[in-house]
Design a protein around this motif. Structure first.
Motif, PDB file in Angstrom:
ATOM      1  N   TRP A  15     -24.721 -14.523 -10.359  1.00  0.00           N
ATOM      2  CA  TRP A  15     -25.698 -14.389 -11.441  1.00  0.00           C
ATOM      3  C   TRP A  15     -25.905 -15.737 -12.093  1.00  0.00           C
ATOM      4  O   TRP A  15     -24.941 -16.395 -12.475  1.00  0.00           O
ATOM      5  CB  TRP A  15     -25.183 -13.451 -12.531  1.00  0.00           C
ATOM      6  CG  TRP A  15     -25.096 -12.017 -12.147  1.00  0.00           C
ATOM      7  CD1 TRP A  15     -24.270 -11.493 -11.212  1.00  0.00           C
ATOM      8  CD2 TRP A  15     -25.846 -10.928 -12.687  1.00  0.00           C
ATOM      9  NE1 TRP A  15     -24.469 -10.131 -11.140  1.00  0.00           N
ATOM     10  CE2 TRP A  15     -25.419  -9.766 -12.034  1.00  0.00           C
ATOM     11  CE3 TRP A  15     -26.831 -10.846 -13.667  1.00  0.00           C
ATOM     12  CZ2 TRP A  15     -25.955  -8.515 -12.329  1.00  0.00           C
ATOM     13  CZ3 TRP A  15     -27.356  -9.608 -13.966  1.00  0.00           C
ATOM     14  CH2 TRP A  15     -26.921  -8.453 -13.292  1.00  0.00           C
ATOM     15  N   PRO A 154     -40.736  -2.512 -13.304  1.00  0.00           N
ATOM     16  CA  PRO A 154     -39.659  -1.742 -13.931  1.00  0.00           C
ATOM     17  C   PRO A 154     -39.376  -2.366 -15.297  1.00  0.00           C
ATOM     18  O   PRO A 154     -39.550  -3.578 -15.470  1.00  0.00           O
ATOM     19  CB  PRO A 154     -38.464  -1.925 -12.994  1.00  0.00           C
ATOM     20  CG  PRO A 154     -38.773  -3.112 -12.155  1.00  0.00           C
ATOM     21  CD  PRO A 154     -40.258  -3.358 -12.204  1.00  0.00           C
TER      22      PRO A 154
ATOM     23  N   GLY B  10     -39.756  -1.887  -7.754  1.00  0.00           N
ATOM     24  CA  GLY B  10     -38.922  -2.713  -8.620  1.00  0.00           C
ATOM     25  C   GLY B  10     -37.549  -2.997  -8.023  1.00  0.00           C
ATOM     26  O   GLY B  10     -36.805  -3.814  -8.548  1.00  0.00           O
ATOM     27  N   PHE B  11     -37.217  -2.318  -6.932  1.00  0.00           N
ATOM     28  CA  PHE B  11     -35.956  -2.572  -6.236  1.00  0.00           C
ATOM     29  C   PHE B  11     -36.243  -3.420  -5.001  1.00  0.00           C
ATOM     30  O   PHE B  11     -37.326  -3.362  -4.444  1.00  0.00           O
ATOM     31  CB  PHE B  11     -35.307  -1.249  -5.798  1.00  0.00           C
ATOM     32  CG  PHE B  11     -34.625  -0.505  -6.911  1.00  0.00           C
ATOM     33  CD1 PHE B  11     -35.277  -0.256  -8.112  1.00  0.00           C
ATOM     34  CD2 PHE B  11     -33.317  -0.044  -6.762  1.00  0.00           C
ATOM     35  CE1 PHE B  11     -34.651   0.430  -9.139  1.00  0.00           C
ATOM     36  CE2 PHE B  11     -32.676   0.637  -7.781  1.00  0.00           C
ATOM     37  CZ  PHE B  11     -33.344   0.881  -8.968  1.00  0.00           C
ATOM     38  N   ARG B  12     -35.277  -4.189  -4.585  1.00  0.00           N
ATOM     39  CA  ARG B  12     -35.476  -5.019  -3.390  1.00  0.00           C
ATOM     40  C   ARG B  12     -34.207  -5.058  -2.544  1.00  0.00           C
ATOM     41  O   ARG B  12     -33.121  -5.296  -3.073  1.00  0.00           O
ATOM     42  CB  ARG B  12     -35.877  -6.436  -3.802  1.00  0.00           C
ATOM     43  CG  ARG B  12     -36.499  -7.196  -2.656  1.00  0.00           C
ATOM     44  CD  ARG B  12     -37.347  -8.349  -3.143  1.00  0.00           C
ATOM     45  NE  ARG B  12     -36.530  -9.510  -3.442  1.00  0.00           N
ATOM     46  CZ  ARG B  12     -36.629 -10.205  -4.557  1.00  0.00           C
ATOM     47  NH1 ARG B  12     -37.475  -9.849  -5.499  1.00  0.00           N
ATOM     48  NH2 ARG B  12     -35.873 -11.261  -4.737  1.00  0.00           N
ATOM     49  N   LEU B  25     -31.171  -5.107  -4.935  1.00  0.00           N
ATOM     50  CA  LEU B  25     -31.348  -5.776  -6.225  1.00  0.00           C
ATOM     51  C   LEU B  25     -32.266  -4.942  -7.092  1.00  0.00           C
ATOM     52  O   LEU B  25     -33.248  -4.375  -6.599  1.00  0.00           O
ATOM     53  CB  LEU B  25     -31.955  -7.164  -5.999  1.00  0.00           C
ATOM     54  CG  LEU B  25     -31.072  -8.132  -5.218  1.00  0.00           C
ATOM     55  CD1 LEU B  25     -31.900  -9.233  -4.576  1.00  0.00           C
ATOM     56  CD2 LEU B  25     -30.022  -8.739  -6.136  1.00  0.00           C
ATOM     57  N   TYR B  26     -31.946  -4.860  -8.356  1.00  0.00           N
ATOM     58  CA  TYR B  26     -32.766  -4.114  -9.308  1.00  0.00           C
ATOM     59  C   TYR B  26     -32.582  -4.756 -10.676  1.00  0.00           C
ATOM     60  O   TYR B  26     -31.806  -5.711 -10.796  1.00  0.00           O
ATOM     61  CB  TYR B  26     -32.394  -2.627  -9.300  1.00  0.00           C
ATOM     62  CG  TYR B  26     -30.937  -2.344  -9.520  1.00  0.00           C
ATOM     63  CD1 TYR B  26     -30.036  -2.344  -8.465  1.00  0.00           C
ATOM     64  CD2 TYR B  26     -30.442  -2.095 -10.802  1.00  0.00           C
ATOM     65  CE1 TYR B  26     -28.700  -2.093  -8.667  1.00  0.00           C
ATOM     66  CE2 TYR B  26     -29.107  -1.841 -11.010  1.00  0.00           C
ATOM     67  CZ  TYR B  26     -28.235  -1.841  -9.944  1.00  0.00           C
ATOM     68  OH  TYR B  26     -26.898  -1.598 -10.159  1.00  0.00           O
ATOM     69  N   PRO B  27     -33.304  -4.275 -11.708  1.00  0.00           N
ATOM     70  CA  PRO B  27     -33.234  -4.991 -12.984  1.00  0.00           C
ATOM     71  C   PRO B  27     -31.799  -5.255 -13.454  1.00  0.00           C
ATOM     72  O   PRO B  27     -31.052  -4.314 -13.722  1.00  0.00           O
ATOM     73  CB  PRO B  27     -33.982  -4.056 -13.938  1.00  0.00           C
ATOM     74  CG  PRO B  27     -35.002  -3.401 -13.067  1.00  0.00           C
ATOM     75  CD  PRO B  27     -34.286  -3.185 -11.759  1.00  0.00           C
ATOM     76  N   GLU B  28     -31.430  -6.510 -13.482  1.00  0.00           N
ATOM     77  CA  GLU B  28     -30.127  -6.960 -13.966  1.00  0.00           C
ATOM     78  C   GLU B  28     -28.954  -6.346 -13.222  1.00  0.00           C
ATOM     79  O   GLU B  28     -27.852  -6.236 -13.766  1.00  0.00           O
ATOM     80  CB  GLU B  28     -29.996  -6.692 -15.469  1.00  0.00           C
ATOM     81  CG  GLU B  28     -30.999  -7.507 -16.269  1.00  0.00           C
ATOM     82  CD  GLU B  28     -31.145  -7.015 -17.695  1.00  0.00           C
ATOM     83  OE1 GLU B  28     -30.120  -6.708 -18.312  1.00  0.00           O
ATOM     84  OE2 GLU B  28     -32.287  -6.941 -18.178  1.00  0.00           O
ATOM     85  N   GLY B  29     -29.178  -5.920 -11.995  1.00  0.00           N
ATOM     86  CA  GLY B  29     -28.079  -5.330 -11.248  1.00  0.00           C
ATOM     87  C   GLY B  29     -28.183  -5.578  -9.752  1.00  0.00           C
ATOM     88  O   GLY B  29     -29.221  -6.006  -9.241  1.00  0.00           O
ATOM     89  N   MET B  30     -27.077  -5.309  -9.073  1.00  0.00           N
ATOM     90  CA  MET B  30     -27.007  -5.572  -7.638  1.00  0.00           C
ATOM     91  C   MET B  30     -25.938  -4.657  -7.042  1.00  0.00           C
ATOM     92  O   MET B  30     -24.829  -4.590  -7.542  1.00  0.00           O
ATOM     93  CB  MET B  30     -26.627  -7.046  -7.445  1.00  0.00           C
ATOM     94  CG  MET B  30     -26.288  -7.434  -6.029  1.00  0.00           C
ATOM     95  SD  MET B  30     -26.382  -9.241  -5.785  1.00  0.00           S
ATOM     96  CE  MET B  30     -25.420  -9.909  -7.126  1.00  0.00           C
TER      97      MET B  30
END
Lengths: 379, 87
Positions: A15, A154, B10-12, B25-30
């Protein structure tokens, strides 16, 4: 259990938090920026940021946060987003929504921005705008939350929770659902920076916290029953715990923050520690991450004094948060006083007692702005 | 028409050399995916239906036996996690 030791291999930073600027139109009294932000040096240039992003991606970072201050203040934001997305980052914009427009939302989408997080201060305009120190903030945030969803992003909505807005929890959750948030972060203040300075005026009482927790749990259960995808994340204050958090998942383990002036930090609060942190202007990110004294300072467990040294939990919680240890005991090596094994735990208990009796109003808080920053650090 | 899964907007899904695995990968997460989860989601392209995905994985992993139940169960779990959507 195998204790961590300094020779254990260090993994890559996954990160990267790019704090593009400390400039911000808002004055939230719990801002996580340093108290002395007003005397910070020049911001990195566009080219310097793009180089930092390239180096971070080469090291293995996959998640990238554009933060601040208010990142929208930077006129090169679309260019930085485009550069980051081309490198393969998942790009998150963490914003107050002030300075955002429909045109920028569209331009960022074209540049490849993956997600936008908008912060709110409260569920109604009066309290929101009093906390933010801006009369138009709430209306603008609502408009931009709708624009973000309309553009297909999102959306995370972030509410910093404290004793002055925690009673609004049901209204906050309803507002988030009306705005069709995908994730809701209900982040109780963490007491660093301006929030530490204002702790007595911000910290909720245990009774307030219990009521809010129960409201969040009820709402979550109702969402689940309806199959609604909105996710609620309630971060409760560690001041009400008896064991410390595994801060940043370990010092220099996953997170790398680069501050506006290029200072590299293991977390965005670490700047308050009496440690000499490296700068991306004079050192490569790989050198910083793997070899700099600043990043190696609290890796492993050789630095730990008692009660951490012989504690069976030391590989789980790493002795808690170094910044909290420093702020509350004056020595960052000490166990995080949240831990009831710490000889300083009474300071946490005293803060809880103070929260039960606090009478601090909104007018008594020290608001985050350049004038107050200069007043605190005159000369 | 058979249901067609796609990665949630929104996910990758992405291969990460530094971690030697697929990540979501997604908003502020993995989420780090194990080998089979990565292989299944890699086949989710918003066009293939579940049978086509299973057939594709059978061709790729001929020695893996009957993949159908595992793939269906994983996709149900991915739906519960809101990683995928049906269209």
């Amino acid at each position: 259990m195998t204790p961590l030791d300094a020779s254990a291999p260090v993994g890559p930073p996954l990160w990267l938090l790019a704090e593009l600027t400390y400039r911000c139109p808002l004055q939230c009294p719990y801002c996580s920026n340093p108290l002395d932000f007003a005397r910070s040096g020049d911001e990195l240039s566009t080219a310097q940021w793009l180089d930092v992003l390239r180096q971070g991606r080469e090291l293995g970072a996959a998640q990238l946060g554009f933060s601040g201050g208010e990142p929208l203040v930077r006129q090169d934001l679309a260019e930085l987003i485009g550069g980051a997305r081309a490198l393969g980052y998942y790009t998150n914009l963490i914003t107050s929504g002030l300075g955002l427009s429909d045109a920028k939302v569209a331009a960022f989408a074209a540049a490849g921005l993956d997600h936008i997080q908008i912060s709110f201060q409260a569920s109604d305009p009066e309290l929101n705008d009093a906390l933010a120190g801006s009369r138009k903030a709430f209306r603008q945030k609502l408009a931009m939350a709708r624009a973000v969803k309309a553009a297909g992003y999102p959306m995370v909505l972030n509410f910093v929770i404290h004793r002055h807005n925690i009673h609004q929890m049901p209204q906050i959750l309803q507002l988030c659902e009306q705005l069709d948030a995908d994730y809701v972060e209900l982040a109780t203040c963490q007491y660093y920076g301006w929030a530490f300075r204002n702790r007595e005026g911000l910290m909720p009482s245990q009774a307030q916290l219990r009521a809010a927790e129960s409201q969040v749990n009820d709402y979550r259960a109702r969402l689940h029953a309806r199959g609604a995808p909105m996710k609620l994340i309630f971060v409760t204050p560690d001041y009400y715990e008896s064991r410390p958090k595994a801060c940043m998942n370990g010092w220099g383990s996953l997170f790398l923050t680069v501050a506006p002036d290029g200072t590299a930090l293991p977390c965005h609060s670490a700047r308050l520690l009496p440690i000499d942190f490296p700068n991306v202007r004079t050192m490569s990110l790989a050198e910083i991450w793997y070899h700099s004294p600043g990043f190696n300072h609290y890796r492993g467990d050789a630095w730990m004094p008692e009660p951490c040294r012989s504690c069976e939990d030391k590989a789980r919680d790493f002795g808690g948060c170094r910044c909290q240890a420093y702020l509350l005991t004056g020595d960052a090596d000490n166990a995080d006083p949240v831990c009831d094994k710490s000889p300083y735990h009474d300071r946490i208990l005293a803060a809880r007692t103070a929260a039960d009796h606090a009478r601090t109003g909104l007018d008594d808080l020290l608001y985050r702005n350049a004038r107050n920053s200069r007043l605190l650090y005159r000369g | 028409m058979n249901p067609v899964p796609r990665i949630r907007r929104g996910f990758r899904l992405q291969w990460e050399p530094a971690q030697a695995c697929f990540v979501l990968l997604y908003p502020e997460g993995m989420v780090r995916l194990n080998g089979s989860a990565g292989a299944i989601l890699e086949a989710v392209d918003g066009e293939r239906d579940v049978e086509t995905i299973i057939e594709r994985l059978r061709t790729r992993f001929p020695d893996a036996g009957d993949l159908g139940p595992d793939v269906r169960e994983f996709l149900r779990e991915a739906e519960r996690q809101h990683w995928i959507e049906w269209q």
